[in-house]
Design a protein around this motif. Sequence first.
Motif, PDB file in Angstrom:
ATOM      1  N   SER A 153      45.967  36.941  46.907  1.00 33.03           N
ATOM      2  CA  SER A 153      45.690  38.188  46.541  1.00 33.03           C
ATOM      3  C   SER A 153      45.438  38.980  47.807  1.00 33.03           C
ATOM      4  N   ASN A 205      32.227  39.641  48.647  1.00 31.90           N
ATOM      5  CA  ASN A 205      32.294  38.505  49.688  1.00 31.90           C
ATOM      6  C   ASN A 205      31.806  39.233  50.942  1.00 31.90           C
ATOM      7  N   ASP A 229      38.450  43.897  43.065  1.00 31.66           N
ATOM      8  CA  ASP A 229      38.866  42.580  43.833  1.00 31.66           C
ATOM      9  C   ASP A 229      38.031  41.449  43.169  1.00 31.66           C
ATOM     10  N   TYR A 263      36.614  36.034  42.721  1.00 31.48           N
ATOM     11  CA  TYR A 263      35.567  34.722  42.446  1.00 31.48           C
ATOM     12  C   TYR A 263      35.088  35.087  40.853  1.00 31.48           C
ATOM     13  N   THR A 288      43.160  35.496  42.077  1.00 23.55           N
ATOM     14  CA  THR A 288      43.813  34.608  42.917  1.00 23.55           C
ATOM     15  C   THR A 288      43.749  33.128  42.374  1.00 23.55           C
ATOM     16  N   SER A 342      43.339  30.796  44.559  1.00 18.52           N
ATOM     17  CA  SER A 342      42.890  30.176  45.894  1.00 18.52           C
ATOM     18  C   SER A 342      41.516  29.420  45.715  1.00 18.52           C
ATOM     19  N   ARG A 363      49.011  29.611  48.392  1.00 16.58           N
ATOM     20  CA  ARG A 363      49.177  31.080  48.648  1.00 16.58           C
ATOM     21  C   ARG A 363      49.889  31.804  47.555  1.00 16.58           C
TER      22      ARG A 363
HETATM   23  C1  LIG Z   1      37.160  39.158  47.813  1.00 18.04           C
HETATM   24  C2  LIG Z   1      38.462  38.382  48.325  1.00 18.04           C
HETATM   25  N1  LIG Z   1      39.630  38.955  48.095  1.00 18.04           N
HETATM   26  C3  LIG Z   1      40.734  38.157  48.490  1.00 18.04           C
HETATM   27  C4  LIG Z   1      40.553  37.029  49.016  1.00 18.04           C
HETATM   28  C5  LIG Z   1      41.982  36.282  49.395  1.00 18.04           C
HETATM   29  O1  LIG Z   1      42.420  35.357  48.752  1.00 18.04           O
HETATM   30  P1  LIG Z   1      43.648  34.656  48.787  1.00 18.04           P
HETATM   31  O2  LIG Z   1      44.478  35.543  49.704  1.00 18.04           O
HETATM   32  O3  LIG Z   1      43.703  33.333  49.044  1.00 18.04           O
HETATM   33  O4  LIG Z   1      44.116  34.832  47.332  1.00 18.04           O
HETATM   34  C6  LIG Z   1      39.454  36.446  49.417  1.00 18.04           C
HETATM   35  C7  LIG Z   1      39.379  35.154  50.185  1.00 18.04           C
HETATM   36  O5  LIG Z   1      38.675  34.812  50.985  1.00 18.04           O
HETATM   37  C8  LIG Z   1      38.268  37.213  48.929  1.00 18.04           C
HETATM   38  O6  LIG Z   1      37.192  36.683  49.396  1.00 18.04           O
END
Ligand SMILES: Cc1ncc(COP(=O)(O)O)c(C=O)c1O
Length: 363
Positions: free
Chosen positions: A94, A167, A194, A197, A224, A226, A235
């Motif tokens: 993301s 975050n 965003d 989580y 995401t 992830s 990714r």
């Molecule tokens: C708030 C937030 N957005 C996006 C991401 C990006 O995650 P990814 O690029 O792995 O999807 C993170 C990763 O730490 C995140 O904490």
Amino acid sequence: MSGTAAQGPRLRRALEGIPTYKPGRPASGADGAPAYKLSSNENPYDPLPGVLEAVVETAGRFNRYPDMACSGLTAELAERFGVPPEHIATGTGSVGVAQQLIQSTAGPGDEVVYAWRSFEAYPIITRISGATAVQVPLTPGEVHDLDAMADAITERTRLVFVCNPNNPTGTVVRRAELERFLDRVPGDVLVVLDEAYREFIRDAEVPDGVDLYRDRPNVCVLRTFSKAYGLAGLRVGFAIAHEPVAAALRKTAVPFGVSQLAQDAAVASLRAEEALLVRVDALVQERARVAEALAGQGWTVPESQANFVWLRLGERTLDFAAACEAAGVVVRPFAGEGVRVTIGETEANDIFLRTAEAFRKEL
Ligand SMILES: Cc1ncc(COP(=O)(O)O)c(C=O)c1O
């Protein structure tokens, strides 16, 4: 050699002074000690059932380019969220999609608004584009100050990030305040919700961004694979957005950026959702246990709806991180501010809690 040639290629001024992204440090486990990585908000579990098998099967064909349109994954996501496939845009995590969103909306002279402290990639990707970052401090309770963020919007603003949960604080904004904020944002400014989580949220008052995007053409949701889905290393992330935002994301995508391994793993993960939800529930329970234990030790911890907790340690941040590392867990310090600790394996969480207890007594 002429003077200019001796100086080497001219790089864009915008790159000067951009902070580098600091990845969470890996755990080293020196001297045979157990070491756990609680520094990158990853999922501690092995791949979901069927996912590794899907990836192994695909791996035999990596002499071929991936499906550039990510059609299988897009169709699966469109059905799951009840949105047209044209509203889905995939990318290399993301963060990759977030960078494409900025590329699509902002350049020199434009402004990108976001809370601070928030996801550390926001200032980096904003400045790479040449746009100006406008950082709006979190409230004293470590929550987005949405009124101040709306006040910070000017005619130069092109994009606003709302990181929900945030975050590194884990805090959330709830439905009424987020809707009030969205009503204040001009229709030509893109709001990016965003929700990396999202799966860890248990507060029913936190809206699902996908509901908010439906009748708001200037709202885009970022998700995401992830975090909850455990595919950080592959990714793949995606946006849900109306045209023309989704179309802009297709234009700005790196061709073939999302590997076939990532696409097939994401589809297999979506199909293994029942097992996923059990794991996410276990992490949410661990989060509650950790938060309760920290409160019992006397720490003030903002309520987290994500897979991590935030301790505002100020000047003691690096000392605390070093104490954790010595005990066998690597956490993510933000020097002078605080420490973000991912909820991980039970044993890792226990080591962190023991360290926090001992450290608290010294304060
Ligand atoms: C708030 C937030 N957005 C996006 C991401 C990006 O995650 P990814 O690029 O792995 O999807 C993170 C990763 O730490 C995140 O904490």
